[in-house]
Design a protein around this motif. Structure first.
Motif, PDB file in Angstrom:
ATOM      1  N   ASP A 209      -9.172 -39.932  11.657  1.00  0.00           N
ATOM      2  CA  ASP A 209      -7.755 -40.321  11.605  1.00  0.00           C
ATOM      3  C   ASP A 209      -7.426 -40.801  10.193  1.00  0.00           C
ATOM      4  OD1 ASP A 209      -5.202 -41.258  12.020  1.00  0.00           O
ATOM      5  OD2 ASP A 209      -5.824 -43.011  13.191  1.00  0.00           O
ATOM      6  N   PHE A 210      -7.118 -39.860   9.293  1.00  0.00           N
ATOM      7  CA  PHE A 210      -6.872 -40.218   7.896  1.00  0.00           C
ATOM      8  C   PHE A 210      -5.561 -40.990   7.725  1.00  0.00           C
ATOM      9  CE2 PHE A 210      -9.794 -36.591   7.372  1.00  0.00           C
ATOM     10  CZ  PHE A 210     -10.725 -37.185   6.532  1.00  0.00           C
ATOM     11  N   TYR A 211      -4.534 -40.614   8.493  1.00  0.00           N
ATOM     12  CA  TYR A 211      -3.253 -41.319   8.380  1.00  0.00           C
ATOM     13  C   TYR A 211      -3.420 -42.793   8.778  1.00  0.00           C
ATOM     14  CZ  TYR A 211      -1.184 -36.653   8.095  1.00  0.00           C
ATOM     15  OH  TYR A 211      -0.870 -35.375   7.716  1.00  0.00           O
ATOM     16  N   GLY A 212      -4.058 -43.011   9.921  1.00  0.00           N
ATOM     17  CA  GLY A 212      -4.265 -44.377  10.370  1.00  0.00           C
ATOM     18  C   GLY A 212      -5.147 -45.162   9.418  1.00  0.00           C
ATOM     19  N   SER A 213      -6.189 -44.510   8.887  1.00  0.00           N
ATOM     20  CA  SER A 213      -7.095 -45.186   7.958  1.00  0.00           C
ATOM     21  C   SER A 213      -6.360 -45.647   6.708  1.00  0.00           C
ATOM     22  CB  SER A 213      -8.244 -44.246   7.572  1.00  0.00           C
ATOM     23  OG  SER A 213      -8.975 -43.844   8.701  1.00  0.00           O
ATOM     24  N   PHE A 214      -5.533 -44.754   6.156  1.00  0.00           N
ATOM     25  CA  PHE A 214      -4.788 -45.094   4.941  1.00  0.00           C
ATOM     26  C   PHE A 214      -3.826 -46.250   5.196  1.00  0.00           C
ATOM     27  CE2 PHE A 214      -0.898 -44.548   2.403  1.00  0.00           C
ATOM     28  CZ  PHE A 214      -1.430 -44.729   1.125  1.00  0.00           C
ATOM     29  N   LEU A 215      -3.088 -46.183   6.305  1.00  0.00           N
ATOM     30  CA  LEU A 215      -2.116 -47.232   6.598  1.00  0.00           C
ATOM     31  C   LEU A 215      -2.806 -48.570   6.877  1.00  0.00           C
ATOM     32  CD1 LEU A 215       0.396 -45.251   8.844  1.00  0.00           C
ATOM     33  CD2 LEU A 215       0.769 -46.083   6.513  1.00  0.00           C
ATOM     34  N   LEU A 216      -3.940 -48.529   7.576  1.00  0.00           N
ATOM     35  CA  LEU A 216      -4.646 -49.777   7.862  1.00  0.00           C
ATOM     36  C   LEU A 216      -5.171 -50.419   6.590  1.00  0.00           C
ATOM     37  CD1 LEU A 216      -5.819 -51.769   9.901  1.00  0.00           C
ATOM     38  CD2 LEU A 216      -7.829 -50.309  10.082  1.00  0.00           C
ATOM     39  N   LEU A 217      -5.802 -49.624   5.742  1.00  0.00           N
ATOM     40  CA  LEU A 217      -6.308 -50.163   4.481  1.00  0.00           C
ATOM     41  C   LEU A 217      -5.172 -50.713   3.622  1.00  0.00           C
ATOM     42  CD1 LEU A 217      -8.940 -47.415   3.538  1.00  0.00           C
ATOM     43  CD2 LEU A 217      -9.404 -49.714   4.356  1.00  0.00           C
ATOM     44  N   SER A 218      -4.065 -49.989   3.585  1.00  0.00           N
ATOM     45  CA  SER A 218      -2.931 -50.442   2.772  1.00  0.00           C
ATOM     46  C   SER A 218      -2.368 -51.755   3.282  1.00  0.00           C
ATOM     47  CB  SER A 218      -1.833 -49.369   2.770  1.00  0.00           C
ATOM     48  OG  SER A 218      -2.307 -48.152   2.236  1.00  0.00           O
ATOM     49  N   SER A 219      -2.190 -51.861   4.583  1.00  0.00           N
ATOM     50  CA  SER A 219      -1.610 -53.089   5.138  1.00  0.00           C
ATOM     51  C   SER A 219      -2.522 -54.287   4.915  1.00  0.00           C
ATOM     52  CB  SER A 219      -1.322 -52.908   6.632  1.00  0.00           C
ATOM     53  OG  SER A 219      -2.519 -52.700   7.358  1.00  0.00           O
ATOM     54  N   VAL A 220      -3.831 -54.095   5.091  1.00  0.00           N
ATOM     55  CA  VAL A 220      -4.759 -55.207   4.899  1.00  0.00           C
ATOM     56  C   VAL A 220      -4.764 -55.654   3.435  1.00  0.00           C
ATOM     57  CG1 VAL A 220      -7.184 -55.902   4.977  1.00  0.00           C
ATOM     58  CG2 VAL A 220      -6.206 -54.595   6.862  1.00  0.00           C
ATOM     59  N   MET A 221      -4.789 -54.691   2.510  1.00  0.00           N
ATOM     60  CA  MET A 221      -4.771 -55.034   1.087  1.00  0.00           C
ATOM     61  C   MET A 221      -3.488 -55.786   0.711  1.00  0.00           C
ATOM     62  SD  MET A 221      -7.603 -53.940  -0.231  1.00  0.00           S
ATOM     63  CE  MET A 221      -8.914 -52.727  -0.012  1.00  0.00           C
ATOM     64  N   LEU A 222      -2.357 -55.294   1.225  1.00  0.00           N
ATOM     65  CA  LEU A 222      -1.079 -55.925   0.899  1.00  0.00           C
ATOM     66  C   LEU A 222      -0.974 -57.336   1.467  1.00  0.00           C
ATOM     67  CD1 LEU A 222       1.318 -52.877   1.450  1.00  0.00           C
ATOM     68  CD2 LEU A 222       0.782 -53.987  -0.733  1.00  0.00           C
ATOM     69  N   LEU A 223      -1.657 -57.602   2.562  1.00  0.00           N
ATOM     70  CA  LEU A 223      -1.632 -58.937   3.143  1.00  0.00           C
ATOM     71  C   LEU A 223      -2.632 -59.879   2.476  1.00  0.00           C
ATOM     72  CD1 LEU A 223      -1.310 -58.111   6.955  1.00  0.00           C
ATOM     73  CD2 LEU A 223       0.416 -59.180   5.510  1.00  0.00           C
ATOM     74  N   LEU A 224      -3.807 -59.351   2.158  1.00  0.00           N
ATOM     75  CA  LEU A 224      -4.852 -60.216   1.609  1.00  0.00           C
ATOM     76  C   LEU A 224      -4.575 -60.642   0.171  1.00  0.00           C
ATOM     77  CD1 LEU A 224      -8.173 -58.705   3.009  1.00  0.00           C
ATOM     78  CD2 LEU A 224      -6.742 -60.519   3.936  1.00  0.00           C
ATOM     79  N   LEU A 225      -3.960 -59.777  -0.603  1.00  0.00           N
ATOM     80  CA  LEU A 225      -3.667 -60.145  -1.999  1.00  0.00           C
ATOM     81  C   LEU A 225      -2.787 -61.397  -2.106  1.00  0.00           C
ATOM     82  CD1 LEU A 225      -3.194 -56.766  -3.911  1.00  0.00           C
ATOM     83  CD2 LEU A 225      -4.858 -58.563  -4.380  1.00  0.00           C
ATOM     84  N   PRO A 226      -1.630 -61.431  -1.441  1.00  0.00           N
ATOM     85  CA  PRO A 226      -0.808 -62.652  -1.561  1.00  0.00           C
ATOM     86  C   PRO A 226      -1.465 -63.868  -0.930  1.00  0.00           C
ATOM     87  CG  PRO A 226       0.114 -61.181   0.093  1.00  0.00           C
ATOM     88  CD  PRO A 226      -0.953 -60.404  -0.621  1.00  0.00           C
ATOM     89  N   LEU A 227      -2.275 -63.664   0.121  1.00  0.00           N
ATOM     90  CA  LEU A 227      -2.956 -64.806   0.721  1.00  0.00           C
ATOM     91  C   LEU A 227      -4.001 -65.383  -0.230  1.00  0.00           C
ATOM     92  CD1 LEU A 227      -3.447 -63.557   4.400  1.00  0.00           C
ATOM     93  CD2 LEU A 227      -1.872 -65.312   3.586  1.00  0.00           C
ATOM     94  N   SER A 228      -4.565 -64.529  -1.085  1.00  0.00           N
ATOM     95  CA  SER A 228      -5.540 -64.998  -2.070  1.00  0.00           C
ATOM     96  C   SER A 228      -4.852 -65.626  -3.279  1.00  0.00           C
ATOM     97  CB  SER A 228      -6.423 -63.823  -2.529  1.00  0.00           C
ATOM     98  OG  SER A 228      -7.103 -63.235  -1.448  1.00  0.00           O
ATOM     99  N   TRP A 229      -3.708 -65.075  -3.668  1.00  0.00           N
ATOM    100  CA  TRP A 229      -2.999 -65.566  -4.853  1.00  0.00           C
ATOM    101  C   TRP A 229      -2.126 -66.783  -4.577  1.00  0.00           C
ATOM    102  CZ3 TRP A 229      -1.059 -60.081  -6.646  1.00  0.00           C
ATOM    103  CH2 TRP A 229      -2.121 -59.412  -7.266  1.00  0.00           C
ATOM    104  N   GLY A 230      -1.608 -66.884  -3.349  1.00  0.00           N
ATOM    105  CA  GLY A 230      -0.663 -67.942  -3.036  1.00  0.00           C
ATOM    106  C   GLY A 230      -1.244 -69.332  -3.251  1.00  0.00           C
ATOM    107  N   GLY A 231      -0.517 -70.153  -3.992  1.00  0.00           N
ATOM    108  CA  GLY A 231      -0.970 -71.505  -4.265  1.00  0.00           C
ATOM    109  C   GLY A 231      -1.965 -71.606  -5.395  1.00  0.00           C
ATOM    110  N   ASN A 232      -2.453 -70.466  -5.892  1.00  0.00           N
ATOM    111  CA  ASN A 232      -3.410 -70.465  -7.000  1.00  0.00           C
ATOM    112  C   ASN A 232      -2.803 -69.779  -8.227  1.00  0.00           C
ATOM    113  OD1 ASN A 232      -5.581 -71.696  -5.490  1.00  0.00           O
ATOM    114  ND2 ASN A 232      -5.809 -69.754  -4.415  1.00  0.00           N
ATOM    115  N   LYS A 233      -2.799 -68.451  -8.177  1.00  0.00           N
ATOM    116  CA  LYS A 233      -2.243 -67.702  -9.301  1.00  0.00           C
ATOM    117  C   LYS A 233      -0.733 -67.733  -9.305  1.00  0.00           C
ATOM    118  CE  LYS A 233      -2.795 -63.292 -11.706  1.00  0.00           C
ATOM    119  NZ  LYS A 233      -3.462 -61.964 -11.697  1.00  0.00           N
ATOM    120  N   TYR A 234      -0.140 -67.668  -8.090  1.00  0.00           N
ATOM    121  CA  TYR A 234       1.320 -67.694  -7.960  1.00  0.00           C
ATOM    122  C   TYR A 234       1.716 -68.741  -6.932  1.00  0.00           C
ATOM    123  CZ  TYR A 234       0.911 -63.092 -10.183  1.00  0.00           C
ATOM    124  OH  TYR A 234       0.615 -62.068 -11.051  1.00  0.00           O
ATOM    125  N   ALA A 235       2.911 -69.240  -7.049  1.00  0.00           N
ATOM    126  CA  ALA A 235       3.438 -70.161  -6.049  1.00  0.00           C
ATOM    127  C   ALA A 235       3.724 -69.405  -4.750  1.00  0.00           C
ATOM    128  CB  ALA A 235       4.713 -70.823  -6.564  1.00  0.00           C
TER     129      ALA A 235
END
Length: 600
Positions: free
Chosen positions: A288-314
């Motif tokens: 399931d390439f479509y599902g794989s791409f969307l899942l990876l994209s959503s996780v990356m988009l969520l984890l980046l701000p959770l890692s940056w929030g309060g540290n690199k960015y407000a």
């Protein structure tokens, strides 16, 4: 002259033909009805709506017109007298080597997640790249979390052995890149590659154990492996510090190579599980390439701000808010695609109609948030408030690990003997919530006896939930979904831990900053806040000021514990929705047909 007995009537040829035809039609009708009943039962189990005993949906054998059992076309080797085994436990010596290999996989994947924490100062000095140091943890965390749910379906398509060897190889390649890195960029890339492999190791260990062990026996071994995971979380910083101080920080990554090689060899020569049929091109088309791409994209988009929030960015910055919105939008798109498009989705949406799936995943998510709320801020208490070294501070959490090992193994033995498990998540979370509340007693002068008791109680609570969660979701679905739900539970736990770190970290930092500024309103240029980054500065203040600073840290840590208590409460409420399902074994299948489909 007739030789027939006078009382015996000879049927006419036409009458004989009609009666024979009626008997044939009745037999065919019986066979059709039986097959229809079997199909309906199989479809009912496929839907999984009632969350019943889908994993071992049983039906009576059908017979042909000669009265002989009809063989299963999907399993031509199976019949009623010799049912195919659901679980494939190898001989004792081979099983021991496989379990050692799986334990090493878990040890390395969890060790690599935290061992770098004590090596970061030395890495920063060598590469003079302080601004990029956060990526050492973020790159590993993002890839390991994002790829975890993919491994379940990939292993259904390509086989367990192939998938776990691939994950092991990728992990070792990433470790080698990290160990021999000649720049910060190369080191970050190596960490990201290692994370891809580590996510597979964490998922595949529990999937392989579930293939080898029946549902009552596996709880004991899941408990043991969970204890190893917790142990590595404690000794990781100790090893990292020892390597950095006495050899080189590169050994924090090189240590994975010999241990990983042993694990790979043991698996390659001993693991022997059924492999799905089909050519490589046929298997690729099933991905399931479509599902794989969307899942990876959503996780990356969520984890980046959770890692940056309060540290690199407000937290209220545009980039953090924008990434979070994009992440949730892609996640919704992923659900719609998985619901409608692929024939073999990574995560079948209809599984979430099952009560135990919803309750277990919800409890696991909040439990992961609570766990990291404790494990991240206990070392701060020991190192800052009590003034202990990083090594001693790490050793102080050993009672926590001991409690996890005792309760996880003990609950596994209970499941093996009694076959019941549903109450463990609720009881474990209730105990963990109570023990976390006792952590609020930790002050500057708290005795060692109190901390040991409370931490062991925390471990006893959370450890009793590990194997029960896994058994709960596996008992609620058919065998072909077993790998999917097992990999997904690791993904949900990791996702909860990431959210927990972000939320608890934000609360801790805000409360600590607020308390420090309130206690030192005349501090020039908010200089007092430097103690939040470098704890050693505290010793440069007067004794009275040190006491105030320590009190501020205690207040911040208490708010971190408040968050964990709340998360435990939500996890407890979700766990109360888990209901018991009978745990089947190979012995239970004796004399019955196996209706389950292949791994795929």
């Amino acid at each position: 002259m007739s030789s027939s007995h006078p009382d015996v009537k000879t049927p006419l040829p036409a009458q004989t033909t009609i009666e024979h035809s009626q008997k044939q039609q009745q037999k065919q009708f019986d066979v059709s009805s039986s097959n229809t009943s079997l199909s309906e039962k199989t479809q009912q189990g496929e839907s999984g709506i009632d969350g019943g005993q889908d994993q071992f949906q049983e039906a009576e054998e059908t017979v042909d017109v000669k009265g002989e059992p009809i063989r299963d076309l999907d399993h031509p080797e199976a019949d009623s007298s010799t049912p195919a085994p659901m679980f494939h436990k190898p001989p004792p010596r081979q099983f021991l080597l496989i379990m050692i290999a799986l334990a090493l996989c878990v040890f390395l994947a969890s060790l690599d997640q935290i061992i770098v924490s004590t090596s970061t100062p030395a890495i920063t000095r060598e590469y003079n790249s302080l601004n990029d140091i956060a990526w050492l943890g973020t790159a590993y965390m993002m890839t390991s979390t994002a790829f975890q749910p993919l491994y379940g379906k990939i292993s259904d398509i390509f086989g367990r052995k192939t998938t776990v060897l691939f994950a092991n190889t990728v992990f070792l390649v990433g470790s080698a890149i990290s160990g021999w890195a000649n720049s910060m960029i190369m080191l970050i890339v190596g960490r990201a590659v290692a994370g891809i492999g580590a996510g597979g190791l964490m998922a595949m260990v529990f999937i392989i154990m579930s293939d080898m062990l029946d549902m009552r026996e596996r709880g004991k071994y899941i408990g043991m492996v969970s204890g190893i995971f917790s142990l590595s979380s404690v000794i990781g910083p100790l090893l990292g510090g020892a390597f950095t101080d006495h050899v080189t920080w590169r050994w924090s990554f090189w240590i994975n190579l010999p241990i990983g090689a042993i694990s790979t060899a043991f698996i390659a020569f001993n693991l022997d599980l059924p492999t799905p049929k089909g050519s490589f091109s046929e298997k690729i088309r099933r991905v399931d390439f479509y599902g794989s791409f969307l899942l990876l994209s959503s996780v990356m988009l969520l984890l980046l701000p959770l890692s940056w929030g309060g540290n690199k960015y407000a937290w209220n910055s545009g980039i953090v808010i924008g990434l979070l919105i994009a992440g949730f939008a892609v996640a919704i798109l992923f659900v719609l695609v998985e619901w409608k498009i692929p024939n073999e989705p990574i995560l079948p949406i209809h599984l979430f109609k099952i009560r135990n799936i919803k309750a277990t995943y919800g409890s696991v998510f909040f439990g992961g948030m609570a766990f990291f709320g404790i494990i991240y801020y206990l070392p701060i208490y020991f190192q800052v408030i009590l003034g202990e070294s990083a090594t001693i501070g790490g050793l102080e959490t050993v009672p926590f690990v001991v409690g996890i090992v005792i309760s996880s193994v003990g609950s596994g033995i209970w499941v093996l003997k009694k076959g019941t498990y549903a109450f463990f998540p609720a009881i474990g979370n209730f105990v963990f919530m109570g023990a976390t509340s006792l952590c609020l007693l930790f002050k500057e002068d708290t005795s060692r006896v109190v901390t040991v008791f409370v931490l062991m109680l925390c471990g006893l609570g959370i450890g009793s939930t590990y194997q029960a969660y896994t058994v709960s979701v596996q008992a609620a679905v058919k065998p072909k979904y077993m790998a999917t739900v097992t990999a997904s539970i690791q993904f949900v736990r990791s996702l909860g831990q990431v959210f927990g770190i972000a939320i608890v970290g934000s609360v801790f930092n805000n409360k600590l900053e607020e308390s420090l500024l309130s206690a030192f309103p005349l501090s020039p240029g908010r200089a007092i806040l430097k103690v939040m980054q470098d704890y050693s500065i505290i010793k440069t203040y007067a004794v009275a000021e040190q006491a105030v600073i320590y009190a501020s840290f205690v207040k911040g840590i208490n708010y971190a514990f408040y968050c964990s208590i709340a998360f435990c409460g939500f996890s407890f409420l979700m766990a109360c929705g888990i209901e018991h399902k009978e745990l089947k074994t190979n012995a239970d299948m004796h004399g019955k047909r196996e209706i389950a489909v292949d791994m795929a």
